[in-house]
Scaffold this active site. Sequence first.
Site, mmCIF file in Angstrom:
data_model
loop_
_atom_site.group_PDB
_atom_site.id
_atom_site.type_symbol
_atom_site.label_atom_id
_atom_site.label_comp_id
_atom_site.label_asym_id
_atom_site.label_seq_id
_atom_site.Cartn_x
_atom_site.Cartn_y
_atom_site.Cartn_z
ATOM 1 N NE ARG A 112 45.617 15.143 85.987
ATOM 2 C CZ ARG A 112 45.267 15.941 86.989
ATOM 3 N NH1 ARG A 112 44.579 17.050 86.729
ATOM 4 N NH2 ARG A 112 45.563 15.657 88.237
ATOM 5 C CG ASP A 146 46.919 21.746 96.056
ATOM 6 O OD1 ASP A 146 46.461 20.608 96.259
ATOM 7 O OD2 ASP A 146 47.487 22.059 94.993
ATOM 8 C CB CYS A 204 42.299 21.846 93.813
ATOM 9 S SG CYS A 204 43.924 21.519 94.532
ATOM 10 C CG HIS A 247 44.794 22.936 87.628
ATOM 11 N ND1 HIS A 247 44.005 22.486 86.596
ATOM 12 C CD2 HIS A 247 44.690 21.983 88.617
ATOM 13 C CE1 HIS A 247 43.443 21.342 86.925
ATOM 14 N NE2 HIS A 247 43.857 21.006 88.136
ATOM 15 N NE ARG A 271 38.455 21.062 87.474
ATOM 16 C CZ ARG A 271 39.475 20.206 87.396
ATOM 17 N NH1 ARG A 271 39.821 19.493 88.455
ATOM 18 N NH2 ARG A 271 40.143 20.048 86.268
ATOM 19 C CD GLN A 323 40.511 22.818 90.990
ATOM 20 O OE1 GLN A 323 40.641 21.657 90.643
ATOM 21 N NE2 GLN A 323 39.517 23.227 91.755
#
Length: 342
Positions: free
Chosen positions: A111, A234, A279, A138, A325, A141
Amino acid sequence: MAEVKNTLYGQSVIADEDFTADQLNYLIDFAIRLKAQKVKGIFPPYLAHKNIAGIFMKPSTRTRSAFEIAAADCGAHFVYLDAQGSHISTSESIIDTAKVLGALYDGIEFRGYKQRDVEDLAKYSGVPVWNGLTDTNHPTQMLADFMTVKENFGHIKGINLAYLGDGSDNVANSLLIGGAILGVNVRIVSPKGYQPKAHSVKLANRFAKKSGSKIMITDNVKRGVKDANVIYTDVWLSMGVPESEITKRIHTMLPYQVNEKVMLETGHASDGQLIFMHCLPSYHNMQTINAQKIYEKYHLEPFEVTDSVFNNARYARQFQEAGNRMHSIKAMMIATLNPKKF
């Protein structure tokens, strides 16, 4: 009967376009089954004696928690590495890091910032590498997002998803590409200057020709959200946004705020065919230090979604999405580290 081949075994998850529709659907369905197993207290040792490294160049709540819990549930051991507690990037290159960690671990999560870094880790480590977030992608996600869509609607193909806000960010890019692969009708509803890059739109349209997905890039909110089943947003001020751009960004994004009017304009606000997703983390009230600081300095509320939508039980699925997730990451790790198809 011949054993069904697991086409993901040994594969890295670097970018959304690396998946086929069959692979994505398999991971989503597997994640839903793993979730049901966990509810029943069933924890098969799918990854017994595997060692997994998690590289976090950016802070994390959901990604780190999801990887650590998923690994533990499967019998694997997870080691957290960051820039402060390791030599990564400062005194050891990403390529050298890849070779060292590849000799020690069975899989590596990354990440960070540069997409090139996760690509180099995959190229030089010799083990599966999973993109936990970069500036452009991502994918973990995206997996959780479409798992959540399937849980709520029973299917993914043909769903209308409208993303409002900064359409050039990594989450929007992953929804655009992943949705096009899966046959989702993706609308990126963003102001000019914040829309997806031409390369991403071209890629999405290529996948859409095969899946039947309909892609829309627009700055018109009313047009973009009409008939939407999923409203997604987001934060407008993600990590790394220069302070000099904060005022401009908030003023530019305000017409793209998710509020009750937007939900009503979908035409599905009262028929059970509409959900809200995010997210996370989110600015939806003044209960965070960062939101308070922005208000005190700029006298602006940086709310990409109103509290009335964020906490509306009729629509809000962001915490279900956050929990997913872990289940979707677990499915991904098992599929890439265990040769069996479950």
